[in-house]
Design a protein around this motif. Structure first.
Motif, PDB file in Angstrom:
ATOM      1  N   VAL A 212      -0.794  -5.189   8.765  1.00  0.00           N
ATOM      2  CA  VAL A 212      -1.292  -3.933   8.202  1.00  0.00           C
ATOM      3  C   VAL A 212      -0.557  -2.746   8.823  1.00  0.00           C
ATOM      4  O   VAL A 212      -0.177  -1.791   8.129  1.00  0.00           O
ATOM      5  CB  VAL A 212      -2.814  -3.817   8.408  1.00  0.00           C
TER       6      VAL A 212
ATOM      7  N   TRP B 142       1.402  -0.130   6.610  1.00  0.00           N
ATOM      8  CA  TRP B 142       0.866   1.242   6.570  1.00  0.00           C
ATOM      9  C   TRP B 142       1.050   1.869   7.954  1.00  0.00           C
ATOM     10  O   TRP B 142       0.079   2.058   8.706  1.00  0.00           O
ATOM     11  CB  TRP B 142      -0.605   1.223   6.177  1.00  0.00           C
TER      12      TRP B 142
ATOM     13  N   LEU C 242      -1.194   4.707   9.773  1.00  0.00           N
ATOM     14  CA  LEU C 242      -2.584   4.519  10.185  1.00  0.00           C
ATOM     15  C   LEU C 242      -2.686   4.429  11.704  1.00  0.00           C
ATOM     16  O   LEU C 242      -1.794   3.896  12.378  1.00  0.00           O
ATOM     17  CB  LEU C 242      -3.166   3.253   9.555  1.00  0.00           C
TER      18      LEU C 242
ATOM     19  N   VAL D 125      -6.812   0.480  12.905  1.00  0.00           N
ATOM     20  CA  VAL D 125      -6.356  -0.744  12.238  1.00  0.00           C
ATOM     21  C   VAL D 125      -6.961  -1.968  12.898  1.00  0.00           C
ATOM     22  O   VAL D 125      -7.459  -2.889  12.224  1.00  0.00           O
ATOM     23  CB  VAL D 125      -4.814  -0.825  12.248  1.00  0.00           C
TER      24      VAL D 125
ATOM     25  N   LEU E 179      -7.105  -0.869   1.258  1.00  0.00           N
ATOM     26  CA  LEU E 179      -5.918  -0.023   1.352  1.00  0.00           C
ATOM     27  C   LEU E 179      -5.034  -0.088   0.101  1.00  0.00           C
ATOM     28  O   LEU E 179      -3.968   0.531   0.078  1.00  0.00           O
ATOM     29  CB  LEU E 179      -5.097  -0.428   2.573  1.00  0.00           C
ATOM     30  N   GLU E 180      -5.471  -0.797  -0.906  1.00  0.00           N
ATOM     31  CA  GLU E 180      -4.674  -0.900  -2.126  1.00  0.00           C
ATOM     32  C   GLU E 180      -4.434   0.494  -2.725  1.00  0.00           C
ATOM     33  O   GLU E 180      -5.370   1.264  -2.912  1.00  0.00           O
ATOM     34  CB  GLU E 180      -5.376  -1.794  -3.150  1.00  0.00           C
TER      35      GLU E 180
ATOM     36  N   VAL F 197      -2.821   2.912  -1.277  1.00  0.00           N
ATOM     37  CA  VAL F 197      -2.601   3.910  -0.228  1.00  0.00           C
ATOM     38  C   VAL F 197      -1.115   3.956   0.105  1.00  0.00           C
ATOM     39  O   VAL F 197      -0.513   2.948   0.482  1.00  0.00           O
ATOM     40  CB  VAL F 197      -3.419   3.570   1.039  1.00  0.00           C
TER      41      VAL F 197
ATOM     42  N   ASP G 182      -1.064   9.055   4.498  1.00  0.00           N
ATOM     43  CA  ASP G 182      -2.307   9.352   5.193  1.00  0.00           C
ATOM     44  C   ASP G 182      -3.255  10.178   4.320  1.00  0.00           C
ATOM     45  O   ASP G 182      -4.475  10.057   4.428  1.00  0.00           O
ATOM     46  CB  ASP G 182      -1.995  10.098   6.492  1.00  0.00           C
TER      47      ASP G 182
ATOM     48  N   MET H 148      -5.979   8.388   2.424  1.00  0.00           N
ATOM     49  CA  MET H 148      -7.165   7.912   3.149  1.00  0.00           C
ATOM     50  C   MET H 148      -8.296   8.928   3.096  1.00  0.00           C
ATOM     51  O   MET H 148      -9.419   8.634   3.492  1.00  0.00           O
ATOM     52  CB  MET H 148      -6.819   7.620   4.611  1.00  0.00           C
TER      53      MET H 148
ATOM     54  N   ARG I 154     -11.955   7.110   2.802  1.00  0.00           N
ATOM     55  CA  ARG I 154     -11.704   5.907   2.012  1.00  0.00           C
ATOM     56  C   ARG I 154     -12.548   4.738   2.522  1.00  0.00           C
ATOM     57  O   ARG I 154     -13.112   3.978   1.735  1.00  0.00           O
ATOM     58  CB  ARG I 154     -10.217   5.546   2.039  1.00  0.00           C
ATOM     59  N   GLU I 155     -12.634   4.572   3.844  1.00  0.00           N
ATOM     60  CA  GLU I 155     -13.441   3.483   4.401  1.00  0.00           C
ATOM     61  C   GLU I 155     -14.909   3.677   4.081  1.00  0.00           C
ATOM     62  O   GLU I 155     -15.612   2.725   3.703  1.00  0.00           O
ATOM     63  CB  GLU I 155     -13.234   3.382   5.913  1.00  0.00           C
TER      64      GLU I 155
END
Length: 486
Positions: free
Chosen positions: A392, A396, A399, A404, A419-420, A422, A425, A428, A439-440
């Protein structure tokens, strides 16, 4: 529409049963009046273990089943379940050395197919294990596993939903009555659900729920409160300690976000809502580790605490600590069936679910063959967390590395799904109080049934442990703006 199964209770047992039933192709509705894992299933000692101390109660079947499930959980949830080394200093005044050695030998024998290291004696080379202790102890080293209990519960629900189950949180069960060959249940939002069978997996509220449908259980519950505290770090390292007490109980000291977790207690209570630690329990846990560790703690050092009510099957044992942790399933099948769930533990929830569906199969007329023994939980399609985190970070690179690592351990392969799309930054969203991205947070709302800030901060993640009240309030303000309808 008449469903096959209505499951009452969104703890680990209810979610595991809903998952098992959905995988078998049944039409399932699960109702939980609060959040998933909002009570006992998020208030455990965070362990997947066989239950070494249960050997003293001759619970050999339970220990063997739990050790088998421990091995299974390591395979199907490698992002959530991780091996943990335990150091057991030996205090000769509590149990003879030979008794502890024999118990560990039996523990290894019952877990004969385990991938974890077998137990051994403490050696001179184990200076790192001895360093935090007041003195040099004889003792032992053995293995079990740790888990994020609330995430394990949620992911059972996620997999159930992916296979057709309807998961209704913030929706309480009110009452139910038989109508021919099925049940008609009334929910707290006024809706009516029809189902061919009902499973009551409501923990301490199981007796109340079964009574509300005119099916008072034949068995009885023993409610036992288990409390934990977190104090500033007592020792360095990823290992844990299990320390014996003069009253023959054992207490764990385990690395935890924000310090060291100490638990647990066994206090008999009458009310399933009495999940609040007492001053006496806090003092007991502090004294328990002060007997062994150089760094001494007092109740004033406690940075957080939690309590859960274990709804155990009443087997007639005198002391709360001696009540069986095994589960009992009570089937009423003189008409549309009801199955009451008594007892159980996080480690054996999958096995309990398999057993529950086997019990219901004759009445409902379906084939209850094993479907979850090797089925990976959502996010578990990884070789190891470290490899996923590295991949990851390479894909990315913008991040934060710590984020992560945390997310890889929480979401496993589902992190890639999050994360699809993305590419920077900015994708996010802004960084929210506590370090989570927009996003999370939205991912948790959209895919994991999170409906309040506490669902996110306390159960889907543990970020709330390190947040101030002002930060929590600011996160809550953002949530209220993002999801006003919740």
């Amino acid at each position: 529409m008449t469903h096959d199964l209505l499951v009452i209770g969104g703890g680990i047992n209810g979610c595991a049963i809903a998952r098992e039933a959905a995988l078998l192709g049944l039409g399932v509705v699960l109702v939980e009046r609060d959040d998933l894992a909002s009570h006992t299933s998020s208030a455990s000692t965070k362990l997947i273990h066989g239950g070494l101390r249960y050997l003293e109660q001759y619970e050999f079947r339970l220990v063997r089943e739990a050790l088998g499930e421990r091995e299974r959980m390591l395979a199907i949830a490698p992002h959530l379940v991780h091996p943990l080394t335990f150091v057991l200093p030996h205090d000769h005044a509590v149990r003879p050395w030979w008794m502890v050695r024999a118990g560990l030998w039996l523990y290894d024998a019952l877990g004969f197919d385990s991938s974890l290291p077998r137990s051994r004696s403490l050696k001179k080379a184990d200076a790192g294990y001895q360093a935090p202790l007041k003195q040099t102890y004889r003792g032992f080293v053995y293995s079990d596993a740790r888990v994020d209990d609330s995430r394990l519960t949620v992911l059972n629900a996620v997999d159930a939903a992916a296979n057709g189950a309807e998961i209704l949180t913030r929706t309480g069960f009110e009452r139910a009555e038989r109508s021919g060959d099925h049940w008609r249940a009334t929910l707290s939002d006024g809706r009516t659900v029809e189902a061919r069978a009902i499973v009551v997996a409501a923990g301490g509220w199981t007796t109340e729920a079964m009574t509300a449908m005119g099916m008072p259980p034949r068995g009885h519950l023993r409610l036992v409160r288990g409390s934990h505290i977190v104090v500033p770090e007592l020792f360095e390292g990823d290992h844990a300690y299990i320390v014996q007490q003069p009253d023959r109980r054992i207490v764990f000291a385990i690395p935890y976000p924000g310090g060291t977790m100490i638990g647990t207690t066994d206090v008999a209570v009458d009310n399933p809502a009495d999940a609040v630690i007492s001053r006496e329990e806090t003092a007991y846990l502090c004294e328990a580790v002060n007997r062994y560790f150089r760094r001494q703690v007092t109740p004033a050092d406690v940075v957080s605490d939690w309590s859960g009510i274990r709804a155990l099957y009443d087997d007639g044992a005198g002391a709360a600590a001696e009540v069986t942790r095994d589960y009992v399933l009570e089937l009423h099948d003189d008409g549309a069936p009801v199955l009451g769930v008594f007892g159980g533990k996080i480690t054996t929830a999958r096995a309990l679910a398999e057993d529950a569906l086997t019990r219901l199969a004759p009445a409902l007329g379906f084939d209850a063959h094993p479907v979850s023994r090797a089925r990976v939980l959502p996010g578990g399609m990884i070789a190891e967390v470290e490899t996923l985190a590295r991949q990851v970070a390479e894909r990315w690179p913008f991040l934060d590395a710590h984020a992560v690592d945390r997310m890889a351990r929480a979401y496993g392969s589902r992190l890639v799904e999050m994360l699809e799309g993305v590419e920077s930054d900015d994708d996010m969203g802004k960084t929210l109080p506590g370090g989570m991205s927009e996003r999370e947070a939205r991912f948790l709302h959209d895919t994991e049934f999170a409906r309040t800030p506490d669902d996110v901060l306390d159960r889907r993640t543990k970020l709330g442990l390190r947040m101030s009240e002002d930060e929590r309030q600011a996160f809550g303000d953002w949530w209220a703006t993002a999801y006003p309808a919740d």
